[in-house]
Design a protein around this motif. Structure first.
Motif, PDB file in Angstrom:
ATOM      1  N   GLY A  34     -39.575 -35.736 -40.988  1.00 46.28           N
ATOM      2  CA  GLY A  34     -40.060 -35.942 -42.345  1.00 46.28           C
ATOM      3  C   GLY A  34     -39.093 -36.763 -43.181  1.00 46.28           C
ATOM      4  O   GLY A  34     -39.504 -37.662 -43.931  1.00 46.28           O
ATOM      5  N   ALA A  38     -39.878 -40.458 -44.654  1.00 54.29           N
ATOM      6  CA  ALA A  38     -39.836 -40.637 -46.107  1.00 54.29           C
ATOM      7  C   ALA A  38     -38.874 -41.762 -46.489  1.00 54.29           C
ATOM      8  O   ALA A  38     -39.175 -42.572 -47.378  1.00 54.29           O
ATOM      9  CB  ALA A  38     -39.429 -39.331 -46.785  1.00 54.29           C
ATOM     10  N   PRO A 135     -44.050 -40.602 -50.356  1.00 57.16           N
ATOM     11  CA  PRO A 135     -43.361 -40.240 -49.114  1.00 57.16           C
ATOM     12  C   PRO A 135     -42.785 -38.824 -49.116  1.00 57.16           C
ATOM     13  O   PRO A 135     -42.716 -38.174 -48.065  1.00 57.16           O
ATOM     14  CB  PRO A 135     -42.240 -41.286 -49.013  1.00 57.16           C
ATOM     15  N   ILE A 138     -45.434 -36.501 -48.004  1.00 57.32           N
ATOM     16  CA  ILE A 138     -45.671 -36.652 -46.569  1.00 57.32           C
ATOM     17  C   ILE A 138     -44.576 -35.930 -45.787  1.00 57.32           C
ATOM     18  O   ILE A 138     -44.841 -35.242 -44.789  1.00 57.32           O
ATOM     19  CB  ILE A 138     -45.730 -38.139 -46.181  1.00 57.32           C
ATOM     20  N   ALA A 141     -45.248 -32.251 -45.769  1.00 53.73           N
ATOM     21  CA  ALA A 141     -46.322 -31.911 -44.838  1.00 53.73           C
ATOM     22  C   ALA A 141     -45.793 -31.828 -43.406  1.00 53.73           C
ATOM     23  O   ALA A 141     -46.118 -30.901 -42.661  1.00 53.73           O
ATOM     24  CB  ALA A 141     -47.443 -32.947 -44.927  1.00 53.73           C
ATOM     25  N   CYS A 201     -50.725 -31.719 -49.161  1.00 53.74           N
ATOM     26  CA  CYS A 201     -49.674 -32.715 -49.406  1.00 53.74           C
ATOM     27  C   CYS A 201     -50.114 -34.096 -48.937  1.00 53.74           C
ATOM     28  O   CYS A 201     -49.841 -35.104 -49.619  1.00 53.74           O
ATOM     29  CB  CYS A 201     -48.385 -32.301 -48.703  1.00 53.74           C
ATOM     30  N   LEU A 202     -50.791 -34.179 -47.797  1.00 51.92           N
ATOM     31  CA  LEU A 202     -51.251 -35.479 -47.310  1.00 51.92           C
ATOM     32  C   LEU A 202     -52.330 -36.055 -48.224  1.00 51.92           C
ATOM     33  O   LEU A 202     -52.336 -37.258 -48.510  1.00 51.92           O
ATOM     34  CB  LEU A 202     -51.769 -35.345 -45.880  1.00 51.92           C
ATOM     35  N   ALA A 205     -50.618 -37.192 -51.377  1.00 47.13           N
ATOM     36  CA  ALA A 205     -49.890 -38.443 -51.140  1.00 47.13           C
ATOM     37  C   ALA A 205     -50.857 -39.625 -51.152  1.00 47.13           C
ATOM     38  O   ALA A 205     -50.562 -40.679 -51.732  1.00 47.13           O
ATOM     39  CB  ALA A 205     -49.149 -38.374 -49.811  1.00 47.13           C
TER      40      ALA A 205
END
Length: 299
Positions: A34, A38, A135, A138, A141, A201-202, A205
């Protein structure tokens, strides 16, 4: 013949593998993946904001260590019984690889690290924060996959088609407990709160990517344009709405205040701050520090 769907989402029975003497923990790998993704996405977003892409790594070298330390401090402070309560093991407070990072501490202390990195490398902090905003969601997630591998932080019992199978877990060994026949011990099926958060979260985003194109740095009209910092303020609001709901589904041990889990109260406070900050940034856009101070706002 139509294939039968599984009655529940399976959970891994192993969360750590060994390359010789080196343990490879799924939780740590999820966090690392992650973070790397990011940083890469942030680097791709910075040039449109007038900042060199490589500055993302320069700032991340400060923000990431601060964020990890902050996340662990928040976790230990908010759940001290496992470390300092009866039968607790204080040394385990440093065992980050076994799981246990609070996002609120990670964001708070990570922001301090980002501020230091931005000052040292000449990057406007709010510009960097907006580049990081989608990011970051993401990364969160992806990091939640670590909870899946650790069979932890799930919701109440359920038999819905997307229920999650949970095993009795040996956190020290990083694997499911097995019975006399060598089969992993299943304790039941539960709400997959890690999955709820990851999906939210996705989606959040994706929404922020759209908002940024429509109202952000690339907006065709300055009248519709977000000012620096507002995109990150939206992250605070979007994430805390989800966390308020999902936190109330979880059944893991947690400290309570006035009948609510501590993280629920934190979500309320952070949402309120995000909403106030979004509005304040919009109101003070284009004004000088002296103008801001004369209105009674933060100078």
């Amino acid at each position: 013949m139509i294939p039968m769907l599984p009655a529940a989402i399976p959970s891994p029975t192993v969360g750590v593998w060994h390359l010789g003497p080196i343990p490879m923990r799924a939780y740590a790998l999820a966090l690392l993946t992650g973070i790397v993704l990011a940083a890469w996405l942030t680097a791709r977003r910075l040039p449109a904001r007038g900042v060199e892409a490589e500055k993302a790594i320069d700032v991340a070298l400060w923000a990431v260590p601060f964020g990890i330390v902050g996340g662990r401090i928040y976790h230990v402070i908010s759940s001290p019984q496992a470390y300092f309560g009866a039968g607790g093991q204080p040394a385990k407070a440093f065992a980050i690889w076994e799981g246990g990072l609070g996002i609120w501490g990670a964001v708070a202390l990570g922001a301090v690290g980002a501020w230091i990195g931005c000052r040292r490398h000449g990057v406007p902090l709010l510009v960097f924060a907006d580049a990081l905003a989608p990011p970051l969601l993401i990364a969160q997630a992806i990091g939640r996959l670590g909870n899946w591998f650790n069979n932890e932080l799930y919701g109440g019992p359920t038999d819905v088609p997307w229920a999650l199978t949970i095993h009795q877990w040996d956190h020290q060994a990083g694997r499911a407990v097995v019975d006399a026949a060598g089969n992993p011990v299943v304790i039941g099926t539960f709400h997959p709160t890690f999955l709820y958060e990851a999906v939210w979260c996705l989606l959040a985003a994706a929404l922020l990517f759209w908002v940024d194109r429509r109202f952000g740095i690339g907006a065709s009209s300055v009248l519709r344009r977000l000012v620096p910092g507002q995109l990150f303020a939206l992250v605070l609001m979007l994430y805390t709405v989800e966390r308020f709901v999902v936190e109330n589904l979880r059944i893991d041990d947690a400290n309570h205040l006035l009948g609510l889990r501590l993280n629920v109260w934190t979500s309320i406070v952070v949402f309120a701050f995000g909403a106030w900050w979004f509005r304040w940034l919009g109101r003070t856009a284009g004004r000088t520090p002296a103008d801001v101070g004369s209105r009674g706002g933060p100078a």
